[in-house]
Design a protein around this motif. Structure first.
Motif, PDB file in Angstrom:
ATOM      1  N   UNK A 192      24.102  20.178  -7.721  1.00 30.99           N
ATOM      2  CA  UNK A 192      23.198  20.883  -8.774  1.00 30.99           C
ATOM      3  C   UNK A 192      23.681  22.169  -9.184  1.00 30.99           C
ATOM      4  N   UNK A 193      24.351  22.923  -8.027  1.00 32.20           N
ATOM      5  CA  UNK A 193      24.808  24.226  -8.520  1.00 32.20           C
ATOM      6  C   UNK A 193      26.013  24.189  -9.373  1.00 32.20           C
ATOM      7  N   UNK A 194      27.263  23.577  -9.353  1.00 35.17           N
ATOM      8  CA  UNK A 194      28.178  23.675 -10.388  1.00 35.17           C
ATOM      9  C   UNK A 194      27.610  23.012 -11.486  1.00 35.17           C
ATOM     10  N   UNK A 195      26.576  21.977 -11.627  1.00 35.41           N
ATOM     11  CA  UNK A 195      26.142  21.290 -12.805  1.00 35.41           C
ATOM     12  C   UNK A 195      25.366  22.596 -13.455  1.00 35.41           C
ATOM     13  N   UNK A 196      24.525  23.100 -13.051  1.00 30.50           N
ATOM     14  CA  UNK A 196      23.754  24.349 -13.520  1.00 30.50           C
ATOM     15  C   UNK A 196      24.683  25.501 -14.107  1.00 30.50           C
TER      16      UNK A 196
END
Length: 395
Positions: free
Chosen positions: A67-71
């Protein structure tokens, strides 16, 4: 925390719904499209950054912290959309605008690709839903990824603030107010969100723990800054329409005495009364109905009634324009009384034109309605026996 972030996303997205109230027209306007894209991306940033969303994405992909690179990628896209929006808002030659937009998109596309590559190279096996920036502040590749997404967002905010300051010197009114709101939101993002993030990460490098700046201070500041920015983008586009509808509602109500007198005329189309019709739409219907009714009553206009009423108004101290309006109101009331009583029109129709039919807009009708309200008895009108006009006609 997730509930607050989701609520911010909903509030943020509602402005997009308002802008797209007429989708067919809206999609043809690059400014409206870029505004809505920026608002949607901003809402998605809120949704993606919520701990519940991060946990769901990580579970769905089977990759810890996916979810980090997505966010971060979504935040970078949002940063790009703000620059694109400002470019479209500023306008200029078509080729120049297109060139600047493509450059911004290309730069942030490379940034997003770099974020994904850095995440793929990093070792981030421990899931962190709220403090990933500080927890992995010293981890190779993730450290660079964190700094890169912050730098990309900072660059967009700085560019936006500089453009707002320069442009605000050249414009006035609502546009300047909108730019000032955008500037306030951008500064709040820079000081409240980014400065807090940079400080918390730097503190980790120095061996200190200021994680609360990243986990507790930065998120609400980012939400507030984004909402203020969205208000700045939407205000100049929506407030004129809101004010126009407000004035339309006032005119609609002011025309009530005139419509009460003329609504019995069969040729007048009945305006919609449904609550979902906007004030300007209802006002247009009422205008059309009144003008049709005036046209139908023209054969009943009696110049003698009008002249006597005008002379009486002048003797009472009215100005020439007000005397004319009073005389027209009395003549119209007399015409409506005789038409309602199914009397025959005058043998020699009057060629007189009402003031309301000589001017454009609603102002003339409003003046006539106000004169009618001052000179006629509504109860007598309903009975079809207007006493004032009747007395003048036979005096």
């Amino acid at each position: 925390m997730s509930l607050v972030v989701y609520l911010a996303a909903v509030v943020f997205g509602l402005s997009c719904v308002v802008l797209l109230r007429r989708p067919v027209t809206a999609v043809r306007d690059p400014l409206t499209v870029s505004t809505c894209v920026a608002i949607v991306l901003g809402s998605l940033v809120f949704v993606c950054s919520a701990p519940l969303t991060l946990a769901a994405v990580n579970d769905l992909t089977g990759v810890p912290n996916f979810g980090a690179p997505l966010t971060y990628g979504m935040l970078s896209a949002y940063s790009c959309s703000l620059i694109v929006l400002l470019i479209n808002w500023r306008g200029g030659p078509r080729k120049r605008v297109r060139r600047l937009v493509l450059r911004a998109i290309a730069a942030y596309t490379l940034l997003v690709v770099a974020l994904i590559v850095l995440f793929a190279l990093a070792d981030a096996d421990t899931e962190r839903l709220t403090d990933l920036d500080t927890y992995y502040a010293g981890t190779p590749f993730l450290r660079e990824m964190i700094l890169l997404y912050l730098a990309g967002h900072s660059a967009a905010m700085l560019v936006m603030c500089v453009m707002c300051v320069k442009w605000a010197r050249e414009v006035t009114g609502l546009l300047r107010a909108g730019l000032r709101l955008i500037l306030a939101g951008g500064l709040l993002d820079l000081v409240g969100f980014q400065a807090a993030k940079y400080t918390a990460v730097a503190a980790r490098w120095a061996g200190h723990d200021l994680d609360f700046l990243s986990t507790s201070v930065a998120p609400p500041m980012a939400s507030l800054g984004a909402l203020i920015c969205s208000a700045g983008f939407v205000l100049p586009r929506l407030l004129p329409a809101v004010l126009a509808h407000w004035r339309g509602l006032g005119d609609y109500r002011k025309l009530a005495p005139l419509w009460a007198l003329l609504r019995f005329v069969s040729t007048a189309p009945k305006p919609p009364v449904s609550w979902w019709h906007l004030p300007l739409e209802k006002l247009r219907w009422r205008e059309v109905s009144i003008h049709d009714a005036l046209l139908a009553l023209a054969p009943y206009f009696d110049d003698r009634v009008r002249e006597r009423a005008r002379e009486a108004a002048l003797r009472a101290g009215r100005g020439a324009h007000q005397a004319r309006l009073v005389a027209e109101a009395v003549m119209l009331t007399d015409a409506a009384r005789r038409a309602a009583a199914c009397q025959a029109p005058l043998d020699t129709p009057s060629s007189y034109r009402l003031h309301a039919t000589e001017v454009s807009g609603t102002g003339g009708l409003v003046e006539l309605a106000q004169a009618l309200a001052r000179s006629a008895d509504p109860d007598a009108i309903c009975e079809g026996t207007v006493r004032a006009a009747h007395g003048w006609n036979h005096g």
